[in-house]
Design a protein around this motif. Structure first.
Motif, PDB file in Angstrom:
ATOM      1  N   TRP A 114      82.319  68.513  77.815  1.00 40.20           N
ATOM      2  CA  TRP A 114      82.406  67.058  77.792  1.00 40.20           C
ATOM      3  C   TRP A 114      83.318  66.544  78.900  1.00 40.20           C
ATOM      4  O   TRP A 114      83.029  65.527  79.542  1.00 40.20           O
ATOM      5  CB  TRP A 114      82.863  66.547  76.422  1.00 40.20           C
ATOM      6  CG  TRP A 114      83.143  65.082  76.448  1.00 40.20           C
ATOM      7  CD1 TRP A 114      84.333  64.475  76.265  1.00 40.20           C
ATOM      8  CD2 TRP A 114      82.203  64.056  76.741  1.00 40.20           C
ATOM      9  NE1 TRP A 114      84.195  63.133  76.420  1.00 40.20           N
ATOM     10  CE2 TRP A 114      82.909  62.840  76.707  1.00 40.20           C
ATOM     11  CE3 TRP A 114      80.829  64.040  77.026  1.00 40.20           C
ATOM     12  CZ2 TRP A 114      82.284  61.615  76.952  1.00 40.20           C
ATOM     13  CZ3 TRP A 114      80.208  62.834  77.282  1.00 40.20           C
ATOM     14  CH2 TRP A 114      80.937  61.638  77.236  1.00 40.20           C
ATOM     15  N   VAL A 115      84.433  67.265  79.166  1.00 43.42           N
ATOM     16  CA  VAL A 115      85.328  66.889  80.263  1.00 43.42           C
ATOM     17  C   VAL A 115      84.542  66.837  81.574  1.00 43.42           C
ATOM     18  O   VAL A 115      84.622  65.870  82.340  1.00 43.42           O
ATOM     19  CB  VAL A 115      86.493  67.897  80.372  1.00 43.42           C
ATOM     20  CG1 VAL A 115      87.275  67.678  81.653  1.00 43.42           C
ATOM     21  CG2 VAL A 115      87.413  67.781  79.179  1.00 43.42           C
ATOM     22  N   THR A 116      83.739  67.879  81.803  1.00 43.89           N
ATOM     23  CA  THR A 116      82.955  67.916  83.041  1.00 43.89           C
ATOM     24  C   THR A 116      81.858  66.863  83.035  1.00 43.89           C
ATOM     25  O   THR A 116      81.632  66.171  84.032  1.00 43.89           O
ATOM     26  CB  THR A 116      82.348  69.322  83.216  1.00 43.89           C
ATOM     27  OG1 THR A 116      83.400  70.273  83.191  1.00 43.89           O
ATOM     28  CG2 THR A 116      81.609  69.430  84.531  1.00 43.89           C
ATOM     29  N   LEU A 117      81.178  66.737  81.878  1.00 38.85           N
ATOM     30  CA  LEU A 117      80.058  65.801  81.802  1.00 38.85           C
ATOM     31  C   LEU A 117      80.511  64.356  81.990  1.00 38.85           C
ATOM     32  O   LEU A 117      79.813  63.562  82.636  1.00 38.85           O
ATOM     33  CB  LEU A 117      79.364  65.934  80.442  1.00 38.85           C
ATOM     34  CG  LEU A 117      78.172  66.887  80.385  1.00 38.85           C
ATOM     35  CD1 LEU A 117      77.565  66.847  79.002  1.00 38.85           C
ATOM     36  CD2 LEU A 117      77.141  66.531  81.437  1.00 38.85           C
ATOM     37  N   SER A 118      81.685  64.013  81.432  1.00 37.67           N
ATOM     38  CA  SER A 118      82.114  62.619  81.555  1.00 37.67           C
ATOM     39  C   SER A 118      82.383  62.285  83.021  1.00 37.67           C
ATOM     40  O   SER A 118      82.017  61.200  83.500  1.00 37.67           O
ATOM     41  CB  SER A 118      83.359  62.368  80.697  1.00 37.67           C
ATOM     42  OG  SER A 118      84.379  63.255  81.059  1.00 37.67           O
ATOM     43  N   ALA A 119      82.997  63.244  83.763  1.00 37.65           N
ATOM     44  CA  ALA A 119      83.206  63.005  85.196  1.00 37.65           C
ATOM     45  C   ALA A 119      81.861  62.912  85.918  1.00 37.65           C
ATOM     46  O   ALA A 119      81.657  62.038  86.769  1.00 37.65           O
ATOM     47  CB  ALA A 119      84.051  64.126  85.799  1.00 37.65           C
ATOM     48  N   THR A 120      80.936  63.815  85.542  1.00 34.83           N
ATOM     49  CA  THR A 120      79.618  63.809  86.172  1.00 34.83           C
ATOM     50  C   THR A 120      78.929  62.465  85.982  1.00 34.83           C
ATOM     51  O   THR A 120      78.431  61.867  86.941  1.00 34.83           O
ATOM     52  CB  THR A 120      78.734  64.909  85.563  1.00 34.83           C
ATOM     53  OG1 THR A 120      79.407  66.146  85.654  1.00 34.83           O
ATOM     54  CG2 THR A 120      77.398  64.985  86.280  1.00 34.83           C
ATOM     55  N   LEU A 121      78.918  61.991  84.726  1.00 32.33           N
ATOM     56  CA  LEU A 121      78.172  60.770  84.424  1.00 32.33           C
ATOM     57  C   LEU A 121      78.818  59.555  85.069  1.00 32.33           C
ATOM     58  O   LEU A 121      78.118  58.684  85.609  1.00 32.33           O
ATOM     59  CB  LEU A 121      78.057  60.584  82.909  1.00 32.33           C
ATOM     60  CG  LEU A 121      77.112  61.590  82.252  1.00 32.33           C
ATOM     61  CD1 LEU A 121      77.146  61.458  80.750  1.00 32.33           C
ATOM     62  CD2 LEU A 121      75.694  61.395  82.772  1.00 32.33           C
ATOM     63  N   THR A 122      80.162  59.487  85.035  1.00 35.48           N
ATOM     64  CA  THR A 122      80.839  58.373  85.692  1.00 35.48           C
ATOM     65  C   THR A 122      80.477  58.338  87.174  1.00 35.48           C
ATOM     66  O   THR A 122      80.086  57.302  87.725  1.00 35.48           O
ATOM     67  CB  THR A 122      82.368  58.514  85.555  1.00 35.48           C
ATOM     68  OG1 THR A 122      82.668  58.843  84.209  1.00 35.48           O
ATOM     69  CG2 THR A 122      83.073  57.243  85.951  1.00 35.48           C
ATOM     70  N   GLY A 123      80.639  59.513  87.816  1.00 37.77           N
ATOM     71  CA  GLY A 123      80.355  59.580  89.240  1.00 37.77           C
ATOM     72  C   GLY A 123      78.897  59.287  89.551  1.00 37.77           C
ATOM     73  O   GLY A 123      78.586  58.557  90.492  1.00 37.77           O
ATOM     74  N   PHE A 124      78.020  59.834  88.740  1.00 39.28           N
ATOM     75  CA  PHE A 124      76.595  59.631  88.947  1.00 39.28           C
ATOM     76  C   PHE A 124      76.245  58.145  88.839  1.00 39.28           C
ATOM     77  O   PHE A 124      75.491  57.607  89.659  1.00 39.28           O
ATOM     78  CB  PHE A 124      75.824  60.443  87.902  1.00 39.28           C
ATOM     79  CG  PHE A 124      74.354  60.267  87.946  1.00 39.28           C
ATOM     80  CD1 PHE A 124      73.626  60.633  89.067  1.00 39.28           C
ATOM     81  CD2 PHE A 124      73.668  59.738  86.857  1.00 39.28           C
ATOM     82  CE1 PHE A 124      72.258  60.478  89.108  1.00 39.28           C
ATOM     83  CE2 PHE A 124      72.304  59.576  86.891  1.00 39.28           C
ATOM     84  CZ  PHE A 124      71.600  59.948  88.016  1.00 39.28           C
ATOM     85  N   GLY A 125      76.840  57.462  87.856  1.00 44.01           N
ATOM     86  CA  GLY A 125      76.607  56.029  87.702  1.00 44.01           C
ATOM     87  C   GLY A 125      77.063  55.258  88.931  1.00 44.01           C
ATOM     88  O   GLY A 125      76.310  54.447  89.483  1.00 44.01           O
ATOM     89  N   ILE A 126      78.291  55.542  89.379  1.00 39.76           N
ATOM     90  CA  ILE A 126      78.821  54.845  90.554  1.00 39.76           C
ATOM     91  C   ILE A 126      77.944  55.122  91.767  1.00 39.76           C
ATOM     92  O   ILE A 126      77.538  54.199  92.492  1.00 39.76           O
ATOM     93  CB  ILE A 126      80.271  55.310  90.839  1.00 39.76           C
ATOM     94  CG1 ILE A 126      81.182  54.995  89.654  1.00 39.76           C
ATOM     95  CG2 ILE A 126      80.801  54.667  92.103  1.00 39.76           C
ATOM     96  CD1 ILE A 126      82.563  55.589  89.784  1.00 39.76           C
ATOM     97  N   GLY A 127      77.634  56.409  91.988  1.00 36.83           N
ATOM     98  CA  GLY A 127      76.848  56.789  93.156  1.00 36.83           C
ATOM     99  C   GLY A 127      75.476  56.139  93.152  1.00 36.83           C
ATOM    100  O   GLY A 127      74.990  55.675  94.187  1.00 36.83           O
ATOM    101  N   THR A 128      74.846  56.074  91.973  1.00 37.40           N
ATOM    102  CA  THR A 128      73.512  55.497  91.884  1.00 37.40           C
ATOM    103  C   THR A 128      73.539  54.007  92.192  1.00 37.40           C
ATOM    104  O   THR A 128      72.723  53.504  92.979  1.00 37.40           O
ATOM    105  CB  THR A 128      72.931  55.731  90.474  1.00 37.40           C
ATOM    106  OG1 THR A 128      72.983  57.112  90.190  1.00 37.40           O
ATOM    107  CG2 THR A 128      71.514  55.243  90.397  1.00 37.40           C
ATOM    108  N   VAL A 129      74.489  53.284  91.579  1.00 33.72           N
ATOM    109  CA  VAL A 129      74.564  51.837  91.800  1.00 33.72           C
ATOM    110  C   VAL A 129      74.818  51.527  93.278  1.00 33.72           C
ATOM    111  O   VAL A 129      74.121  50.709  93.898  1.00 33.72           O
ATOM    112  CB  VAL A 129      75.658  51.212  90.904  1.00 33.72           C
ATOM    113  CG1 VAL A 129      75.909  49.773  91.295  1.00 33.72           C
ATOM    114  CG2 VAL A 129      75.262  51.317  89.450  1.00 33.72           C
ATOM    115  N   LEU A 130      75.811  52.238  93.861  1.00 37.94           N
ATOM    116  CA  LEU A 130      76.105  52.003  95.278  1.00 37.94           C
ATOM    117  C   LEU A 130      74.921  52.394  96.155  1.00 37.94           C
ATOM    118  O   LEU A 130      74.596  51.698  97.131  1.00 37.94           O
ATOM    119  CB  LEU A 130      77.347  52.796  95.699  1.00 37.94           C
ATOM    120  CG  LEU A 130      78.668  52.329  95.106  1.00 37.94           C
ATOM    121  CD1 LEU A 130      79.806  53.190  95.605  1.00 37.94           C
ATOM    122  CD2 LEU A 130      78.916  50.862  95.451  1.00 37.94           C
ATOM    123  N   GLY A 131      74.259  53.494  95.807  1.00 38.57           N
ATOM    124  CA  GLY A 131      73.123  53.956  96.593  1.00 38.57           C
ATOM    125  C   GLY A 131      71.990  52.940  96.586  1.00 38.57           C
ATOM    126  O   GLY A 131      71.401  52.640  97.630  1.00 38.57           O
TER     127      GLY A 131
END
Lengths: 313, 288
Positions: A114-131
């Motif tokens: 979950w520690v890894t997944l939460s970082a993954t999902l946060t980053g993925f969300g930011i990256g997708t929106v900016l992209g």
């Protein structure tokens, strides 16, 4: 889950043909896939015996006796720190750390995941929106297109992951710790695939469709929302699958440099420090499961969305 | 200079460069197409340098490009040893072994429809996994030197190339295969003369994806243990010493190595698949 089971006679009636087709396709591939997986497991067991045999032979030589094949077989499959743990050892470790520990415990692999997944999902969300935002800019502004696009494409050929340790340490030195640095790496890794895919997608409507929007005297925003954006979705989902896998790798690698104690990357690292091979394999399988879960989830959303839009193949 | 004046300078440079690019991009032809991204890249470097200098950003957070350039010139020998260790020994040898093994495996399983149906979903699944996580295991098995890095690269590039090759071998259509049969071609002849050439666009797609993966695998594997040289080793130790100019120098080398590697494979592709529509001369400004 009130649907009738698909295997029951007549269960498929009243459904679209596609569901039946899907089930047929899965069952058509299930046999071969199962065979391949079983073959892989068999190879794994054989490799376990072969790779761990040296230790058993050494032990036997030290005790001054011959080790028969039965001894080797017994000795190789249950070592504490094997060169290659047997599948059942990894399964036992997974069961111990997933099911038998409370989820909030540090020994629980679910907690680490979950520690890894939460970082993954946060980053993925930011990256997708900016992209997506950058892609919309690129499609509407020629100067932006010509300036940024070559760099966005070139950036896919360079090992961006190499900057992960630097981001972690620099942010650490200015006092940013925990989830955010890892999320930034994840965002960075998912950003470029999304930009490239989304630009292709937003440009996919052909000239006739764009002309039609012009005859309707649609504004650029209307063209974007009613034509370009829906047309880009198949491309978007394809890049999202690439991006989310890259995000997970980014979050895992982001846990390596600071000697983190939380997360799947930290489990891999501490396992490799202390020679705990079973722990490494368990963390690896958990990471694989997370990747499969994320990609599968996006695939599901893709099928539902595109199915609704009538774009599904 | 005061903060506001510094900000003014930075903004002025940005707007000036943007205005130049906006004017240039209205023009057609080859020169603006190369010039506009070059101006954009240069502007970023200038802005970076200006920001670091005018706002006094400490070098342990973000060194200016000039310092990184000086470091590259100073430490050329270190960078070269690291490049040889990580790229030539680790990434390149692993790339050749992994891609070769994947191509042979693809040809081998091509005759069995059963294996193809079973291996393709599994291969597709594995290609999406964080395979880089196998690095600690492989470092334990093959030692700290380049062999373990090459092994990580082999595992990373194998499945993307395999999946693409198997898909490519199915690309020749039934009509063309029938033609081969009417010629009385053997399986090997049909493979060499029809199906492998037809598969080349797919194979090269896999090979190009694999170039980036190879470099990533070789660098990240060094984070788990390496001899006292190599790009990943240097990055992780220099970060620890806060020698960020050296880190950026390594990243610059890795970026150039990655793009050149990709470019080389793409150049071979253009030579081999000259007949494919995607390789025909493009007109217009869409790079790709």
């Amino acid at each position: 889950m009130s649907d009738p089971p698909l295997a029951a006679p007549g269960a498929g009636t009243g459904r679209s043909g596609r569901v039946g087709l899907l089930v047929w396709r899965i069952s058509g591939a299930a046999g071969p896939v199962l065979a391949v997986i079983l073959a892989l497991l068999a190879i794994w067991y054989a490799a376990t015996v072969w790779l761990n045999a040296q230790w058993v032979l050494d032990q036997a030589a030290r005790a001054d006796r011959m080790a028969g094949f039965g001894d080797i077989l017994r000795g190789t499959l249950n070592q504490e720190r094997p060169v290659l743990p047997a599948p059942h050892q990894v399964a036992a470790e997974l069961w111990n750390t997933v099911a038998l520990q409370p989820v909030t415990s540090r020994r629980s692999l679910v907690w680490h995941a979950w520690v890894t997944l939460s970082a993954t999902l946060t980053g993925f969300g930011i990256g997708t929106v900016l992209g997506i935002a950058l892609a919309i800019g690129i499609v509407h502004n020629r100067a932006m297109d010509m300036s940024v696009m070559p760099w966005a494409i070139a950036s896919q050929t360079i090992p961006i992951l190499a900057i992960a340790p630097m981001i972690i340490v620099v942010l650490n030195s200015v006092g940013v710790q925990g989830l955010l640095p890892k999320a930034i790496i994840s965002a960075y890794l998912s950003f470029f695939p999304v930009v490239v895919g989304m630009v292709t997608g937003l440009r996919s409507p052909d000239a006739a469709q764009l002309d039609l929007m012009r005859t309707y005297s649609a504004s650029r925003a209307q063209t974007l929302w009613k034509l370009r954006f829906p047309a880009s979705l198949p491309y978007l989902f394809a890049s999202l699958k690439v991006g989310v896998a890259a995000s997970l790798v980014g979050a895992i690698v982001g846990e390596l440099p600071t000697g983190a104690v939380r997360g799947l990357g930290a489990r891999l690292l501490s396992g490799s420090y202390y020679g705990q091979t079973v722990q490494i394999w368990a963390a690896l399988l958990m990471a694989a499961f997370c990747a499969a879960l994320l990609v599968g989830l996006i695939g599901l959303i893709q099928r539902l969305t595109l199915g609704r839009m009538g774009l599904a193949r | 200079m005061s903060g506001a004046a510094s900000l003014g300078v930075v903004l002025a440079v940005w707007l000036g460069a943007w205005w130049a690019n906006a004017r240039l991009s209205a023009a057609r032809g080859r020169v603006p197409r190369l010039l506009v991204p070059a101006i954009f890249g240069l502007t970023l470097l200038v802005l970076w340098e200006l920001t670091v200098r005018l706002f006094g950003v400490p070098g342990v957070i973000l060194p200016p490009p000039s310092a990184i350039g000086a470091r590259i010139a100073d430490s050329a020998d270190i960078l070269w040893t690291d490049f040889v260790q990580t790229f030539v020994k680790g990434a390149l040898s692993g790339y050749v072994i992994g891609c070769g093994a994947a191509l042979l495996t693809a040809v081998a399983i091509d005759r069995s429809a059963f294996l193809k149906r079973g291996l393709l979903p599994v291969g597709n699944f594995i290609a999406a996994l964080p395979i880089v996580g196998t690095a600690p295991i492989l470092v334990m098995w093959f030692g700290f030197d380049w062999q373990s890095k090459a092994a990580v690269v082999v595992v990373m590039v194998f499945f993307p190339v395999l999946v693409n090759t198997v898909a490519g071998l199915a690309a020749a259509d039934a009509m063309q295969r029938d033609l081969m049969r009417t010629y009385g071609a053997s399986w090997g002849q049909a493979l060499i003369k029809l199906r492998l050439p037809a598969a080349m666009p797919f194979i090269f797609n896999g090979l190009k994806i694999a170039t980036t993966l190879a470099l990533i695998g070789a660098i990240v594997a060094e984070f788990f243990g390496s001899p006292t040289r190599g790009m990943g080793f240097r990055i992780s130790t220099a970060v620890g010493q806060l020698a960020l100019d050296l880190v950026w120098a390594e990243i610059a080398v890795a970026a150039v190595a990655g793009s050149v590697f990709y470019g080389a494979v793409a150049a071979v592709e253009r030579g081999v698949t000259f007949w494919h529509p995607s390789q025909r001369k493009r007109n217009g400004s869409r790079g790709g």
